[in-house]
Design an enzyme around this catalytic site. Structure first.
Site, short mmCIF file in Angstrom:
data_model
loop_
_atom_site.label_atom_id
_atom_site.label_comp_id
_atom_site.label_asym_id
_atom_site.label_seq_id
_atom_site.Cartn_x
_atom_site.Cartn_y
_atom_site.Cartn_z
CB ALA A 1 -0.98 0.04 1.33
N GLY B 1 0.95 -5.10 0.74
CA GLY B 1 -0.31 -5.22 -0.23
C GLY B 1 0.02 -6.09 -1.33
CD GLU C 1 1.60 -5.69 5.50
OE1 GLU C 1 2.35 -6.48 6.05
OE2 GLU C 1 1.01 -5.91 4.64
CD GLU D 1 -2.03 -7.81 2.63
OE1 GLU D 1 -1.70 -6.78 2.25
OE2 GLU D 1 -2.82 -8.13 3.69
N1 CAA Z 1 4.42 3.37 -0.22
C1 CAA Z 1 5.00 4.65 -0.81
N2 CAA Z 1 6.38 4.89 -1.47
C2 CAA Z 1 7.03 3.68 -1.37
C3 CAA Z 1 6.66 2.43 -1.01
C4 CAA Z 1 5.41 2.13 -0.35
N3 CAA Z 1 4.86 0.87 0.16
N4 CAA Z 1 7.68 1.63 -1.28
C5 CAA Z 1 8.65 2.19 -1.78
N5 CAA Z 1 8.49 3.58 -2.08
C6 CAA Z 1 8.85 4.61 -2.71
C7 CAA Z 1 9.85 5.04 -1.60
O1 CAA Z 1 9.55 6.07 -0.75
C8 CAA Z 1 10.86 5.82 -2.67
O2 CAA Z 1 10.62 6.99 -3.08
P1 CAA Z 1 11.35 8.24 -3.25
O3 CAA Z 1 12.33 7.93 -4.44
O4 CAA Z 1 10.31 9.29 -3.50
O5 CAA Z 1 12.14 8.14 -1.88
C9 CAA Z 1 10.90 4.79 -4.09
O6 CAA Z 1 9.58 4.12 -3.93
C10 CAA Z 1 12.05 3.58 -4.05
O7 CAA Z 1 11.99 3.15 -2.80
P2 CAA Z 1 13.46 3.08 -1.82
O8 CAA Z 1 14.45 4.05 -2.23
O9 CAA Z 1 13.03 2.52 -0.54
O10 CAA Z 1 14.17 1.64 -2.72
P3 CAA Z 1 14.80 0.59 -1.93
O11 CAA Z 1 15.56 -0.06 -3.27
O12 CAA Z 1 16.14 1.22 -1.39
O13 CAA Z 1 14.18 -0.26 -1.11
C11 CAA Z 1 11.95 -1.69 -0.40
C12 CAA Z 1 13.00 -1.08 -1.59
C13 CAA Z 1 12.79 -2.46 0.62
C14 CAA Z 1 11.08 -2.37 -1.11
C15 CAA Z 1 11.58 -0.35 0.28
O14 CAA Z 1 11.34 0.66 -0.64
C16 CAA Z 1 10.37 -0.64 1.39
O15 CAA Z 1 10.77 -1.17 2.39
N6 CAA Z 1 9.16 -0.40 0.91
C17 CAA Z 1 8.25 -0.42 1.88
C18 CAA Z 1 7.62 -1.80 1.77
C19 CAA Z 1 6.53 -1.95 3.01
O16 CAA Z 1 6.50 -1.61 3.90
N7 CAA Z 1 5.20 -2.31 2.30
C20 CAA Z 1 4.02 -2.62 3.21
C21 CAA Z 1 3.09 -1.21 3.10
S1 CAA Z 1 1.71 -1.42 4.05
C22 CAA Z 1 0.73 -2.56 3.35
O17 CAA Z 1 0.92 -3.01 2.30
C23 CAA Z 1 -0.45 -2.51 4.13
C24 CAA Z 1 -1.67 -3.50 3.54
O18 CAA Z 1 -1.56 -4.67 4.13
C25 CAA Z 1 -2.27 -3.25 2.43
#
Ligand code: CAA
Length: 258
Positions: free
Chosen positions: A65, A109, A132, A112
């Site tokens: 998400a 997500g 999450e 999921e």
């Molecule tokens: N939401 C919004 N933006 C996101 C994102 C997310 N879930 N995941 C990545 N991005 C964005 C980053 O903020 C970044 O944007 P900026 O360049 O503007 O800073 C861009 O995508 C690239 O990401 P990273 O620089 O972080 O890339 P990385 O290769 O260093 O890391 C990653 C990759 C490990 C996937 C890391 O991006 C990460 O941990 N992302 C979040 C994953 C996460 O927590 N997902 C769960 C979300 S909650 C959910 O999904 C609830 C549900 O059950 C429905």
């Protein structure tokens, strides 16, 4: 229909939806999930489509998400808008098979979404996780339920409580995905399987999906009874006559999806 966050294409009887916010690792914002819902509905209604593939552009399938969109929301916001259910669950009511081609990160997500698809094939570079817990929440798009049914309690608890990522080899071993391919072969191989499914009689494909999904919803006896009725019903189709006649005649079947 013009889409901003997905790319929609067709190849023969296969419909392809590519999540396309690579700069945000295809984070699932309201627009993206709504557009996926619209595209799925259109493919489901299109007689020329027999199977659907969902994939992502760039290095992610979907990183979950959209945290930036979600962060400021209050309880009142998410409860009132029925956050997640409202736009995300189109995948669960799509009647045609949907294959997830997991090309990279499938987190939160994103994982999921892969679990909502009917089966998932992964690139050898793909990574899966339910992180999450690190954000102070829990999976909210069915992860605690579908992951547990897919891989069992011990592995699901491990992934959901620690938030650790697993690689494609582990995802294959635990049954989260059905096949793993070298990254540069994933789409071609997924399209081959999708074309194979789309070439079968559509009515039997719909029935196969519906019956298999029943396994998650009911008792064994009721599920078997449900399967038996659908099986019997298929004897009323032209494709059953054609499929069995083709076998007897030693020729390829020409299904008409009737
Ligand atoms: N939401 C919004 N933006 C996101 C994102 C997310 N879930 N995941 C990545 N991005 C964005 C980053 O903020 C970044 O944007 P900026 O360049 O503007 O800073 C861009 O995508 C690239 O990401 P990273 O620089 O972080 O890339 P990385 O290769 O260093 O890391 C990653 C990759 C490990 C996937 C890391 O991006 C990460 O941990 N992302 C979040 C994953 C996460 O927590 N997902 C769960 C979300 S909650 C959910 O999904 C609830 C549900 O059950 C429905």
């Amino acid at each position: 229909m013009t889409y901003e966050t997905i790319i929609v294409a067709t190849e023969g009887r296969v419909g392809v939806i590519t999540m396309n916010r690579p700069e945000a690792l295809n984070a699932l914002n309201h627009r993206l999930t709504s557009e996926i819902g619209t595209a799925l509905k259109a493919f489901d209604a299109d007689e020329a489509i027999g199977c659907i593939v969902l994939t992502g552009a760039g290095k992610a399938f979907a990183a979950g998400a959209d945290i930036k969109e979600m962060a400021p929301k209050s309880f009142a916001d998410v409860y009132a808008e029925d956050f997640i259910t409202a736009t995300w669950e189109a995948l669960t009511v799509t009647r045609k098979p949907v294959i997830a081609a997991v090309n990279g990160f499938a987190l939160g997500g994103g994982c999921e979404f892969a679990l909502m698809c009917d089966t998932a094939f992964a690139a050898d570079t793909a990574k899966f996780g339910q992180p999450e817990i690190k954000l102070g929440v829990i999976p909210g798009a069915g992860g605690t339920q579908r992951l547990t049914r897919a891989v069992g309690k011990a592995v699901a608890m491990d992934m959901i409580l620690t938030g650790r990522m697993i690689d494609a080899a582990e995802a294959l071993r635990i049954g989260l995905v059905a096949r793993v391919y070298p990254a540069d072969e994933l789409m071609a191989e997924t399209m081959k399987a999708a074309a194979q499914i789309a070439g079968y009689g559509l009515l039997s494909v719909l029935a196969a999906k519906e019956a298999t999904n029943r396994a998650f919803e009911t008792t064994l006896a009721e599920g078997v009874r449900f399967e038996r009725r659908l099986f019997h019903g298929l004897f009323g189709t032209a494709d059953q006559k054609e499929g069995m006649a083709a076998f007897v005649d030693k020729r390829a079947a020409g299904f008409t999806h009737r």
